[in-house]
Design an enzyme around this catalytic site. Structure first.
Site, PDB file in Angstrom:
ATOM      1  CB  CYS A 178      -1.086  -0.150   1.316  1.00 51.04           C
ATOM      2  SG  CYS A 178      -1.989  -0.925   0.884  1.00 51.04           S
ATOM      3  CG  HIS A 257      12.215  -1.443   3.189  1.00 50.57           C
ATOM      4  ND1 HIS A 257      12.306  -2.950   3.573  1.00 50.57           N
ATOM      5  CD2 HIS A 257      12.405  -1.605   1.859  1.00 50.57           C
ATOM      6  CE1 HIS A 257      12.154  -3.978   2.784  1.00 50.57           C
ATOM      7  NE2 HIS A 257      11.608  -3.279   1.481  1.00 50.57           N
ATOM      8  CG  HIS A 343      -4.360  21.046   5.185  1.00 46.57           C
ATOM      9  ND1 HIS A 343      -5.482  20.620   5.072  1.00 46.57           N
ATOM     10  CD2 HIS A 343      -4.003  21.900   4.365  1.00 46.57           C
ATOM     11  CE1 HIS A 343      -5.479  21.937   4.755  1.00 46.57           C
ATOM     12  NE2 HIS A 343      -4.512  22.286   4.277  1.00 46.57           N
ATOM     13  CG  HIS A 347      -2.535   3.619   4.323  1.00 49.19           C
ATOM     14  ND1 HIS A 347      -3.549   3.281   2.836  1.00 49.19           N
ATOM     15  CD2 HIS A 347      -2.633   1.860   4.367  1.00 49.19           C
ATOM     16  CE1 HIS A 347      -2.949   2.634   2.584  1.00 49.19           C
ATOM     17  NE2 HIS A 347      -2.537   1.682   3.695  1.00 49.19           N
ATOM     18  CG  ASN A 380      -7.011  -0.644   2.192  1.00 49.38           C
ATOM     19  OD1 ASN A 380      -6.004   0.177   1.326  1.00 49.38           O
ATOM     20  ND2 ASN A 380      -6.010  -1.255   3.359  1.00 49.38           N
TER      21      ASN A 380
END
Length: 452
Positions: A178, A257, A343, A347, A380
């Site tokens: 995602c 990561h 703002h 996700h 989603n």
């Protein structure tokens, strides 16, 4: 007779022309600075989110009824999905592709291609027509779709359909979850930094058709209740003349990561169950993994965006935390990110993800409104969710020139990526986008459903 030179005579060396050298270097340094600044300039000209047709909407009741009629799931699996769907925060407007409305669902390659083409062809056509961009003027194409990776690629689908030039630079990303949407932006940014006067087209989506899981493992049933149909096309430019018509300028893009950690690596994992059925497992540790990855990401992003006062308070908190008596737990100071951003686009992976980020960053309900409303209206949509959120803020007329927007994306690997955009134009909230038909109905009150 040769002239005799006195050995005591001092011969002055030829003076080195420092002033002339400096004068010659200044223009060169200025030129290098100018070239460097130009290489870092990336504008977001516009973007277009996919609005599925109304006949593809799936209410919670229809969603569960469909599972019951198909007969692929045991009663326990249906009951679990019923409970999780009601708790998901997804409303009755979210859509599934036509293939998933069939009984039984059609997971064939043809149906997957049809879903993919319906999304990407629609958003690309809309975006290019709005900006009056000739497809042959596109220099770079970057696409991402995590699980569906066809041959020819999704990038090739677009090139073939719209007739791009033969020397267009095309890259297709897969398997990145995602957060791949911001990975694609990062890649496009890097290409724009080394290629002058170019336009980059970025497409982010996830194909729902092949991903339905029909087994009984609860961690693999969760994605059934969360993912819905969606996608986005984004037009980026490094052309100076495009600044006037662009919406945003990219300020920062930080990628984290955590794949070297086993728990993080296995938190979102595609696998087969004991009956051979394929699905994506979402582990119980996912929220903690996301929180830790976000913390690492913020450690790198914070110094670039936070005012010095917030950085000093955080540093002081860390110093006290190291020297504090271990028997008394001292809570770490959380920087006020509202001093850095106007703002927030978190996700829309699920209610738990949004709640966790909101709590960790000490944000208000209003700060996370765009994320919750996107989850409610569209579900989603994977890597495109942060763009539906930005589209929501634009439709509400909340983004003003000079405002800073923080997009936060999470994905398998495990990854946390942050993009910071600065609005550089006066945006018209009446400009049509995916929210235009229903924006007057939002925000809506999302009822909490207690655990049973």
């Amino acid at each position: 007779m040769a002239e005799i030179t006195n050995s005591n005579t001092i011969i002055n060396p030829i003076p080195f022309p420092y002033s002339q050298l400096l004068a010659a270097m200044v223009p060169l340094l200025l030129l290098l600075c100018l070239l460097y600044s130009k290489s870092r300039r990336v504008y977001l000209v516009d973007f277009s989110c996919y609005l599925p047709p109304a006949h593809l909407r799936v209410s919670t009741a229809n969603f569960i009824e469909h599972f019951e009629i198909c007969g692929d799931h045991e009663r326990e699996a249906i009951d679990f999905q019923t409970k999780m769907t009601k708790k998901s925060g997804i409303g009755c407007e979210a859509c599934l592709p036509l293939s998933m409305h069939q009984i039984p669902p059609d997971k064939s390659l043809r149906s997957t291609q049809e879903e993919t083409e319906a999304i990407i062809f629609t958003v690309v056509k809309d975006l290019l027509s709005k900006q009056r961009v000739n497809p042959k003027n596109i220099d770079i194409v970057v696409t991402n779709c995590s699980i569906f990776c066809p041959t020819p690629s999704i990038g090739a689908m677009i090139i073939n359909r719209f007739g791009f030039r033969s020397n267009v630079k095309s890259i297709s990303l897969s398997g990145m979850g995602c957060s791949a949407g911001l990975v694609a932006i990062s890649l496009a940014k890097d290409l724009l930094c080394v290629r002058g006067n170019s336009l980059a087209l970025v497409l982010s989506m996830e194909s729902v058709t092949p991903n339905g899981y029909s087994g009984r493992i609860k961690s693999m049933l969760l994605p059934n209740t969360l993912f819905r149909m969606g996608g986005v096309a984004i037009l980026l430019s490094n052309k100076k003349q495009d600044k006037v018509k662009s919406k945003y300028k990219l300020r920062y893009l930080i990628r984290t990561h955590m794949g070297s950690d086993d728990q993080s690596y296995e938190s979102v994992f595609q696998q087969t169950d004991d009956t051979g059925k394929v699905g994506v497992s979402l582990s119980r540790s996912l929220i903690n993994v996301a929180a830790n990855t976000l913390k690492t990401n913020l450690t790198e992003l914070g110094p670039s965006v936070l005012p010095l006062s917030e950085q000093l308070m955080y540093a002081w908190s860390m110093m006290n935390g190291k020297t504090w008596n271990t028997t008394r737990k001292k809570e770490m100071y959380v920087p006020n990110f509202k001093k850095a951003f106007e703002h927030f686009c978190i996700h829309a992976g699920g209610r738990a993800v949004i709640d966790a980020v909101e709590e960790r960053l000490k944000l208000s309900k209003e700060d996370a409104e765009a994320s919750r409303m996107t989850l409610h209206r569209f579900g989603n949509t994977s890597s495109s969710s942060v763009w539906y959120e930005l589209s929501y803020l634009e439709a509400k007329g909340r983004v003003r020139k000079g405002d800073r927007v923080w997009q936060i994306a999470f994905g398998s690997g495990f990854k946390c990526n942050s993009a910071v955009w600065e609005c550089i134009s006066d945006l018209d909230p009446k400009t049509r986008n995916a929210w235009s038909d229903s924006i007057h109905l939002y925000p809506v009150q999302i009822q909490d459903v207690a655990d049973h």
